[in-house]
Write a protein that holds these residues in place. Structure first.
Motif, mmCIF file in Angstrom:
data_model
loop_
_atom_site.group_PDB
_atom_site.id
_atom_site.type_symbol
_atom_site.label_atom_id
_atom_site.label_comp_id
_atom_site.label_asym_id
_atom_site.label_seq_id
_atom_site.Cartn_x
_atom_site.Cartn_y
_atom_site.Cartn_z
ATOM 1 N N GLU A 39 0.829 -1.205 0.000
ATOM 2 C CA GLU A 39 0.000 0.000 0.000
ATOM 3 C C GLU A 39 0.866 1.258 0.000
ATOM 4 O OE1 GLU A 39 -2.553 -0.291 3.357
ATOM 5 O OE2 GLU A 39 -3.762 -1.925 2.507
ATOM 6 N N VAL A 40 1.941 1.233 0.781
ATOM 7 C CA VAL A 40 2.857 2.376 0.815
ATOM 8 C C VAL A 40 3.541 2.548 -0.533
ATOM 9 C CG1 VAL A 40 4.954 3.301 1.872
ATOM 10 C CG2 VAL A 40 3.241 2.153 3.295
ATOM 11 N N VAL A 41 3.990 1.447 -1.102
ATOM 12 C CA VAL A 41 4.674 1.495 -2.395
ATOM 13 C C VAL A 41 3.755 2.085 -3.465
ATOM 14 C CG1 VAL A 41 5.650 0.060 -4.228
ATOM 15 C CG2 VAL A 41 6.256 -0.394 -1.850
ATOM 16 N N ARG A 42 2.510 1.673 -3.484
ATOM 17 C CA ARG A 42 1.561 2.228 -4.454
ATOM 18 C C ARG A 42 1.308 3.716 -4.203
ATOM 19 N NH1 ARG A 42 -1.203 -2.607 -3.647
ATOM 20 N NH2 ARG A 42 -2.612 -1.615 -2.161
ATOM 21 N N ALA A 43 1.139 4.078 -2.947
ATOM 22 C CA ALA A 43 0.798 5.456 -2.610
ATOM 23 C C ALA A 43 1.897 6.440 -3.005
ATOM 24 C CB ALA A 43 0.502 5.573 -1.116
ATOM 25 N N LEU A 44 3.146 6.017 -2.934
ATOM 26 C CA LEU A 44 4.267 6.915 -3.205
ATOM 27 C C LEU A 44 4.776 6.820 -4.640
ATOM 28 C CD1 LEU A 44 6.329 6.550 0.108
ATOM 29 C CD2 LEU A 44 4.716 8.356 -0.541
ATOM 30 N N TYR A 45 4.193 5.939 -5.411
ATOM 31 C CA TYR A 45 4.656 5.726 -6.788
ATOM 32 C C TYR A 45 4.478 6.993 -7.634
ATOM 33 C CZ TYR A 45 5.020 3.846 -11.509
ATOM 34 O OH TYR A 45 5.383 3.614 -12.809
ATOM 35 N N ARG A 47 6.157 9.753 -7.418
ATOM 36 C CA ARG A 47 6.630 10.975 -6.784
ATOM 37 C C ARG A 47 8.158 11.079 -6.894
ATOM 38 N NH1 ARG A 47 3.293 11.471 -1.047
ATOM 39 N NH2 ARG A 47 1.240 10.813 -1.839
ATOM 40 N N ARG A 48 8.646 12.289 -6.782
ATOM 41 C CA ARG A 48 10.094 12.488 -6.736
ATOM 42 C C ARG A 48 10.536 12.225 -5.295
ATOM 43 N NH1 ARG A 48 13.650 14.894 -10.085
ATOM 44 N NH2 ARG A 48 11.947 15.698 -11.386
ATOM 45 N N LEU A 49 11.194 11.100 -5.078
ATOM 46 C CA LEU A 49 11.520 10.673 -3.722
ATOM 47 C C LEU A 49 13.003 10.867 -3.402
ATOM 48 C CD1 LEU A 49 9.528 7.311 -3.753
ATOM 49 C CD2 LEU A 49 8.817 9.460 -2.684
ATOM 50 N N ALA A 50 13.270 11.184 -2.154
ATOM 51 C CA ALA A 50 14.659 11.279 -1.699
ATOM 52 C C ALA A 50 15.326 9.917 -1.812
ATOM 53 C CB ALA A 50 14.697 11.757 -0.249
ATOM 54 N N ARG A 51 16.608 9.916 -2.191
ATOM 55 C CA ARG A 51 17.368 8.676 -2.328
ATOM 56 C C ARG A 51 18.419 8.588 -1.226
ATOM 57 N NH1 ARG A 51 18.418 7.420 -8.775
ATOM 58 N NH2 ARG A 51 16.261 7.785 -9.469
ATOM 59 N N ILE A 52 18.628 7.376 -0.767
ATOM 60 C CA ILE A 52 19.622 7.108 0.265
ATOM 61 C C ILE A 52 20.715 6.263 -0.366
ATOM 62 C CG2 ILE A 52 20.013 6.081 2.527
ATOM 63 C CD1 ILE A 52 16.863 6.348 2.854
ATOM 64 N N THR A 61 15.032 4.379 -1.510
ATOM 65 C CA THR A 61 14.230 5.596 -1.587
ATOM 66 C C THR A 61 13.411 5.735 -0.310
ATOM 67 O OG1 THR A 61 12.233 4.596 -2.531
ATOM 68 C CG2 THR A 61 13.989 5.213 -4.065
ATOM 69 N N ALA A 62 12.777 6.879 -0.179
ATOM 70 C CA ALA A 62 11.901 7.098 0.966
ATOM 71 C C ALA A 62 10.789 6.067 0.996
ATOM 72 C CB ALA A 62 11.325 8.508 0.916
ATOM 73 N N ALA A 63 10.411 5.541 -0.174
ATOM 74 C CA ALA A 63 9.363 4.520 -0.227
ATOM 75 C C ALA A 63 9.829 3.213 0.405
ATOM 76 C CB ALA A 63 8.934 4.276 -1.670
ATOM 77 N N ASP A 64 11.100 2.837 0.182
ATOM 78 C CA ASP A 64 11.659 1.632 0.811
ATOM 79 C C ASP A 64 11.553 1.733 2.333
ATOM 80 O OD1 ASP A 64 13.755 0.155 -1.436
ATOM 81 O OD2 ASP A 64 13.157 2.214 -1.819
ATOM 82 N N VAL A 65 11.978 2.888 2.850
ATOM 83 C CA VAL A 65 12.010 3.086 4.303
ATOM 84 C C VAL A 65 10.599 3.109 4.878
ATOM 85 C CG1 VAL A 65 12.694 4.657 6.142
ATOM 86 C CG2 VAL A 65 14.196 4.320 4.160
#
Length: 280
Positions: A39-45, A47-52, A61-65
């Motif tokens: 659900e989180v992965v879908r919700a953030l798909y 978007r421009r996400l911060a990378r670690i 990415t912020a989605a992984d975390v």
């Protein structure tokens, strides 16, 4: 294991394989956790996400975390005494805990970061039940450690049935390549005998292991080291084994501390053919 409608020709939910205050089995905890991460992965798909940066070209990415934290919430609520090993957060809970969950919250991060929907959310109890969620296929592949199913919302579970009819072999070409020069997956793809029998696919996600268990791929091949306790591979390998796939290292040896890579095939004939090409 208790009998279920599947034993009489129908589909069924997995039998209960664990106990807790919530009353949910370990299998259902794995499914709930994988779905929560999906659900989180879908919700953030998109978007421009911060990378670690993890070094060597790898990153999260912020989605992984965020997905891992959501998965941890589910496991903690249902199994507060269990330890968790997550790809992003590392070890949580007692290092000597008898039970440990292996979590890869977003397998296929590079795909995801560039807008490709080939990813998986992997949750496995070490040596037991596991679930692999396809966030964009709205599907969860699950096993109670003995049998395996695919689940879609509002439908009966469908038993996983490996098949090699597709002739599609998913090959992981991501570095590093510890088997080189003795084994390189790219050489396997260039082998004339490979093209005679198989067709390559390169998706760069362990969702491919679930596809082997489900009969959508004939096999999956990756180089590497000991994957027997890997957060990336534990759930997919559990599915393959429960579904009846043939699973070894690229050297033909059982997976383990001395193993190397993975060859997961739908049947013995496919496995033997791939091993012949690899050894050749």
């Amino acid at each position: 294991m208790v009998n279920s409608p599947a034993d009489e020709g129908g589909s069924a939910r997995p039998a209960d394989t664990g106990s807790s205050d919530t009353g949910r089995s370990d299998t259902e905890v794995a499914v709930a956790a994988a779905r929560a991460g999906a659900e989180v992965v879908r919700a953030l798909y998109g978007r421009r996400l911060a990378r670690i940066d993890k070094g060597a070209g790898d990153f999260a990415t912020a989605a992984d975390v965020a997905a891992e934290e959501r998965i941890l919430d589910v496991i903690r609520a249902a199994r507060p005494g269990d330890a968790v090993l997550g790809e992003e957060g590392g070890q949580r809970g007692a290092a000597d805990a008898e039970r440990r969950w292996l979590v890869d919250p977003l397998c296929g991060t590079v795909n995801y970061a560039v807008g490709t929907m080939l990813v998986a959310v992997n949750v496995a109890l070490s040596g037991g039940p596991a679930a692999v969620a396809d966030p964009f296929g709205d599907e969860v592949f699950l096993t109670d450690g003995e049998r395996a199913w695919a689940r879609r919302a509002g439908a009966d579970d469908v038993p996983l049935a490996p098949a090699s009819d597709s002739r599609l072999v998913d090959v992981n070409l991501d570095p590093p390549f510890p088997g080189a020069p003795g084994f390189r997956a790219v050489d396997l793809l260039a082998h004339p005998g490979f093209a005679e029998r198989f067709r390559p696919r390169v998706g760069s996600t362990t969702l491919a292991l679930a596809w082997v268990a489900a009969g959508r791929r004939a096999a999956y091949v990756t180089d590497g080291g000991d994957f027997s306790g890997s957060v990336h591979f534990a759930a997919g390998l559990a599915l393959c084994r429960a579904a009846g796939c043939v699973v070894t290292g690229v050297d033909g040896a059982p997976l383990g501390a001395a193993g190397r890579g993975i060859v997961a095939a739908a049947d013995r004939g496919t496995h033997d053919a791939l091993m012949s090409l690899i050894r050749g």
